[in-house]
Design an enzyme around this catalytic site. Structure first.
Site, PDB file in Angstrom:
ATOM      1  N   HIS A 156      18.453  44.285   0.966  1.00  0.00           N
ATOM      2  CA  HIS A 156      17.854  43.309   1.870  1.00  0.00           C
ATOM      3  C   HIS A 156      16.719  42.637   1.104  1.00  0.00           C
ATOM      4  O   HIS A 156      16.325  43.103   0.032  1.00  0.00           O
ATOM      5  CB  HIS A 156      17.318  44.001   3.109  1.00  0.00           C
ATOM      6  CG  HIS A 156      18.382  44.397   4.080  1.00  0.00           C
ATOM      7  ND1 HIS A 156      18.099  44.848   5.341  1.00  0.00           N
ATOM      8  CD2 HIS A 156      19.740  44.407   3.982  1.00  0.00           C
ATOM      9  CE1 HIS A 156      19.221  45.119   5.992  1.00  0.00           C
ATOM     10  NE2 HIS A 156      20.230  44.862   5.177  1.00  0.00           N
ATOM     11  N   SER A 198      12.060  39.564  10.648  1.00  0.00           N
ATOM     12  CA  SER A 198      11.563  40.856  11.104  1.00  0.00           C
ATOM     13  C   SER A 198      12.322  41.993  10.411  1.00  0.00           C
ATOM     14  O   SER A 198      13.551  41.997  10.384  1.00  0.00           O
ATOM     15  CB  SER A 198      11.750  40.936  12.624  1.00  0.00           C
ATOM     16  OG  SER A 198      11.169  42.088  13.153  1.00  0.00           O
ATOM     17  N   CYS A 201      14.288  48.746   6.047  1.00  0.00           N
ATOM     18  CA  CYS A 201      13.147  48.141   5.371  1.00  0.00           C
ATOM     19  C   CYS A 201      11.833  48.616   5.980  1.00  0.00           C
ATOM     20  O   CYS A 201      10.864  48.863   5.266  1.00  0.00           O
ATOM     21  CB  CYS A 201      13.268  46.629   5.410  1.00  0.00           C
ATOM     22  SG  CYS A 201      14.714  46.019   4.497  1.00  0.00           S
ATOM     23  N   CYS A 252      14.310  45.238   9.334  1.00  0.00           N
ATOM     24  CA  CYS A 252      15.260  46.172   9.944  1.00  0.00           C
ATOM     25  C   CYS A 252      14.731  47.604   9.834  1.00  0.00           C
ATOM     26  O   CYS A 252      13.716  47.846   9.170  1.00  0.00           O
ATOM     27  CB  CYS A 252      16.621  46.045   9.249  1.00  0.00           C
ATOM     28  SG  CYS A 252      16.659  46.839   7.626  1.00  0.00           S
ATOM     29  N   GLU A 273      13.502  42.520   1.541  1.00  0.00           N
ATOM     30  CA  GLU A 273      12.346  43.376   1.301  1.00  0.00           C
ATOM     31  C   GLU A 273      12.649  44.410   0.218  1.00  0.00           C
ATOM     32  O   GLU A 273      11.804  44.674  -0.647  1.00  0.00           O
ATOM     33  CB  GLU A 273      11.943  44.097   2.599  1.00  0.00           C
ATOM     34  CG  GLU A 273      11.569  43.164   3.734  1.00  0.00           C
ATOM     35  CD  GLU A 273      12.734  42.795   4.635  1.00  0.00           C
ATOM     36  OE1 GLU A 273      12.474  42.456   5.804  1.00  0.00           O
ATOM     37  OE2 GLU A 273      13.905  42.842   4.194  1.00  0.00           O
TER      38      GLU A 273
END
Length: 147
Positions: A52, A79, A84, A81, A54
């Site tokens: 992802h 936002s 992360c 998950c 991040e």
């Protein structure tokens, strides 16, 4: 640099992911006003189950002492998950700046409950980029969020 400056860098990472045919979520990791890691969702590009935005930014920052993470700000276009968010908590990152959470509401309440300063910018450009992507590739989006 200001929050707006850092956020432009974050959104540029999301756009890079979109341009590569991936999911347009970008992130940067900032330590003492210096970007030490940047990344974007590479699940499609690298065939990864965990990259992802991040996670890619953290990976690209390289191994850091725990003290560094505790002085960082993580910027992300969407936002975070559960995966992360767990990593944010694991490494003690104290602040997360989120572009938008209308497309997807991650674990913001968990982060806040554990003392993380969570700031949501409600950035319209991030929202529109995600809406464009979802309209074009809904099955890929559903795969990314585990639906």
């Amino acid at each position: 640099m200001t929050t707006a400056d850092y956020y432009r860098e974050t959104l540029a990472e999301a756009q890079k992911g979109y341009n590569e045919g991936g999911i347009p979520i970008g992130s940067i990791l900032v330590h003492k006003d210096k970007i030490i890691g940047r990344g974007h969702n590479k699940r499609v590009q690298d065939g990864s189950v965990i990259l992802h935005g991040e996670m890619d930014a953290l990976e690209n920052a390289g191994r850091q002492p725990a003290a560094v993470y505790r002085e960082c700000v993580l910027y992300t276009t969407l936002s975070p998950c559960p995966m992360c968010s767990g990593t944010i908590l694991l490494y003690g990152i104290p602040k997360v700046v989120i572009g938008e959470n209308r497309t997807f509401m991650g674990e913001e309440e968990l982060l806040k409950s554990r003392g993380v300063d969570v700031q949501v910018l409600n950035d319209e450009d991030s929202y529109q980029l995600m809406q464009k992507f979802i309209a074009e590739k809904p099955s890929l989006w559903n795969e990314d969020i585990g639906v």
